[in-house]
Design a protein around this motif. Structure first.
Motif, PDB file in Angstrom:
ATOM      1  N   PHE A 102      35.829 -87.922 -59.859  1.00 23.14           N
ATOM      2  CA  PHE A 102      34.405 -88.410 -59.287  1.00 23.14           C
ATOM      3  C   PHE A 102      33.732 -87.046 -58.651  1.00 23.14           C
ATOM      4  CE2 PHE A 102      36.820 -92.357 -58.694  1.00 23.14           C
ATOM      5  CZ  PHE A 102      35.993 -93.001 -59.594  1.00 23.14           C
ATOM      6  N   VAL A 103      34.443 -86.314 -57.965  1.00 24.05           N
ATOM      7  CA  VAL A 103      33.676 -85.225 -57.390  1.00 24.05           C
ATOM      8  C   VAL A 103      32.943 -84.567 -58.470  1.00 24.05           C
ATOM      9  CG1 VAL A 103      34.123 -82.836 -56.448  1.00 24.05           C
ATOM     10  CG2 VAL A 103      35.351 -84.901 -55.718  1.00 24.05           C
ATOM     11  N   ALA A 104      33.340 -84.059 -59.574  1.00 16.25           N
ATOM     12  CA  ALA A 104      32.922 -83.486 -60.770  1.00 16.25           C
ATOM     13  C   ALA A 104      31.947 -84.321 -61.283  1.00 16.25           C
ATOM     14  CB  ALA A 104      33.844 -83.119 -61.744  1.00 16.25           C
ATOM     15  N   ALA A 105      31.767 -85.465 -61.482  1.00 18.47           N
ATOM     16  CA  ALA A 105      30.956 -86.657 -61.963  1.00 18.47           C
ATOM     17  C   ALA A 105      29.597 -86.498 -61.024  1.00 18.47           C
ATOM     18  CB  ALA A 105      31.435 -87.830 -62.506  1.00 18.47           C
ATOM     19  N   PHE A 106      29.770 -86.701 -59.876  1.00 21.32           N
ATOM     20  CA  PHE A 106      28.803 -87.268 -58.896  1.00 21.32           C
ATOM     21  C   PHE A 106      27.974 -86.084 -58.480  1.00 21.32           C
ATOM     22  CE2 PHE A 106      31.386 -91.105 -57.760  1.00 21.32           C
ATOM     23  CZ  PHE A 106      30.681 -91.776 -58.718  1.00 21.32           C
ATOM     24  N   ILE A 107      28.562 -84.701 -58.119  1.00 29.53           N
ATOM     25  CA  ILE A 107      27.945 -83.725 -57.627  1.00 29.53           C
ATOM     26  C   ILE A 107      27.541 -82.729 -58.746  1.00 29.53           C
ATOM     27  CG2 ILE A 107      29.073 -84.095 -55.346  1.00 29.53           C
ATOM     28  CD1 ILE A 107      30.557 -81.571 -56.097  1.00 29.53           C
ATOM     29  N   ARG A 114      21.151 -85.368 -66.012  1.00 32.28           N
ATOM     30  CA  ARG A 114      19.554 -85.904 -65.423  1.00 32.28           C
ATOM     31  C   ARG A 114      18.810 -84.948 -65.941  1.00 32.28           C
ATOM     32  NH1 ARG A 114      17.902 -87.355 -60.496  1.00 32.28           N
ATOM     33  NH2 ARG A 114      15.897 -88.158 -61.932  1.00 32.28           N
ATOM     34  N   SER A 115      19.201 -83.605 -65.816  1.00 33.65           N
ATOM     35  CA  SER A 115      18.085 -82.478 -65.804  1.00 33.65           C
ATOM     36  C   SER A 115      17.974 -82.407 -67.454  1.00 33.65           C
ATOM     37  CB  SER A 115      18.608 -81.085 -64.994  1.00 33.65           C
ATOM     38  OG  SER A 115      18.548 -81.397 -63.794  1.00 33.65           O
ATOM     39  N   ASP A 144      18.413 -94.332 -64.469  1.00 39.13           N
ATOM     40  CA  ASP A 144      19.725 -95.198 -64.255  1.00 39.13           C
ATOM     41  C   ASP A 144      20.628 -94.240 -63.467  1.00 39.13           C
ATOM     42  OD1 ASP A 144      18.624 -97.383 -65.206  1.00 39.13           O
ATOM     43  OD2 ASP A 144      19.760 -97.327 -67.272  1.00 39.13           O
ATOM     44  N   LEU A 145      20.895 -93.070 -63.749  1.00 29.99           N
ATOM     45  CA  LEU A 145      21.569 -92.023 -63.091  1.00 29.99           C
ATOM     46  C   LEU A 145      21.228 -91.527 -61.940  1.00 29.99           C
ATOM     47  CD1 LEU A 145      22.859 -90.009 -66.408  1.00 29.99           C
ATOM     48  CD2 LEU A 145      24.358 -91.761 -65.042  1.00 29.99           C
ATOM     49  N   ARG A 146      20.037 -91.853 -61.607  1.00 24.61           N
ATOM     50  CA  ARG A 146      19.311 -91.211 -60.247  1.00 24.61           C
ATOM     51  C   ARG A 146      19.993 -91.529 -59.187  1.00 24.61           C
ATOM     52  NH1 ARG A 146      13.645 -92.247 -57.959  1.00 24.61           N
ATOM     53  NH2 ARG A 146      13.633 -93.837 -59.356  1.00 24.61           N
ATOM     54  N   PRO A 147      20.565 -92.875 -58.993  1.00 21.02           N
ATOM     55  CA  PRO A 147      20.999 -93.263 -57.755  1.00 21.02           C
ATOM     56  C   PRO A 147      22.823 -92.472 -57.627  1.00 21.02           C
ATOM     57  CG  PRO A 147      20.215 -95.028 -58.730  1.00 21.02           C
ATOM     58  CD  PRO A 147      20.187 -94.104 -59.799  1.00 21.02           C
ATOM     59  N   TRP A 148      23.228 -92.184 -58.489  1.00 17.93           N
ATOM     60  CA  TRP A 148      24.661 -91.543 -58.728  1.00 17.93           C
ATOM     61  C   TRP A 148      24.501 -90.105 -58.674  1.00 17.93           C
ATOM     62  CZ3 TRP A 148      28.018 -95.507 -58.097  1.00 17.93           C
ATOM     63  CH2 TRP A 148      27.621 -96.608 -58.175  1.00 17.93           C
TER      64      TRP A 148
END
Length: 207
Positions: A102-107, A114-115, A144-148
């Motif tokens: 989760f840490v690796a995915a979200f941050i 996205r970039s 869709d990924l922007r809020p995450w």
């Protein structure tokens, strides 16, 4: 709104108010009358600005996960760690594997993905070419990924934790911490610079 087709309608993402979509002059903006959210804001060299900021995000992310993030010294012991080392350390413990993912995915992964998707979609438009294959799907996924994408939440959490950690020892803020702060600012600027309605229209018009 009467007589307008769906292609000529734009909905405010904040309050869902509907408007007749029209391209304002360069430098002008179409603003929601109800909540004042900017709906359409064409700018000169907007594609170049967005691509440049997306590339900057990737470079900053590389440095932010590699360079030391925080260091702490207490009772004669000193330790410095980076975000990447922290994630790898979590993987060594069975019960924290999910946390490390989760840490690796979200941050890390989601902001980077996205970039990459934004560059993939906008670069051909900037060069005056036809959209890349599946460009509309790629742009929809990036939105869709922007809020995450939670790099800013990570920084806020670290700032709160620092207030408590300083009571137990000397804390040294590494270069990665400042890179993350710059990364958050660049991400905000990228989202502000991106005129999503104009991008969708360009993808439809050039397909």
């Amino acid at each position: 709104m009467a007589g307008s087709s769906l292609d000529e309608v734009i909905a405010c993402p904040e309050c869902d108010a509907l408007y007749h979509a029209r391209m304002p002059e360069e430098g002008a903006r179409l603003v929601c009358k109800r909540c004042h959210h900017v709906l359409i804001a064409p700018q000169k060299d907007a594609y170049l600005h967005v691509v440049s900021l997306a590339l900057t995000t990737l470079f900053l992310m590389g440095g932010a996960i590699y360079f030391p993030f925080l260091g702490i010294s207490a009772a004669g012991f000193e330790n410095k760690t980076s975000v990447l080392k922290t994630v790898m350390a979590f993987l060594d413990e069975g019960f924290t594997v999910a946390l490390s993912i989760f840490v690796a995915a979200f941050i890390i992964m989601i902001p980077a993905i996205r970039s990459i998707l934004v560059i993939y979609v906008i670069l051909p438009l900037m060069m005056g070419r036809k959209p890349a294959p599946y460009a509309r799907t790629a742009f929809r996924v990036s939105e869709d990924l922007r809020p995450w994408s939670m790099a800013e939440i990570f920084i806020i959490g670290c700032a709160v934790a620092l207030v408590k950690i300083v009571a137990y020892g000397k804390v040294e803020i590494g270069p990665a911490f400042w890179l993350f702060i710059v990364l958050v600012i660049v991400t905000v600027l990228q989202d502000i610079s991106m005129d999503r309605w104009s991008i969708w229209k360009a993808l439809e018009r050039r397909s």
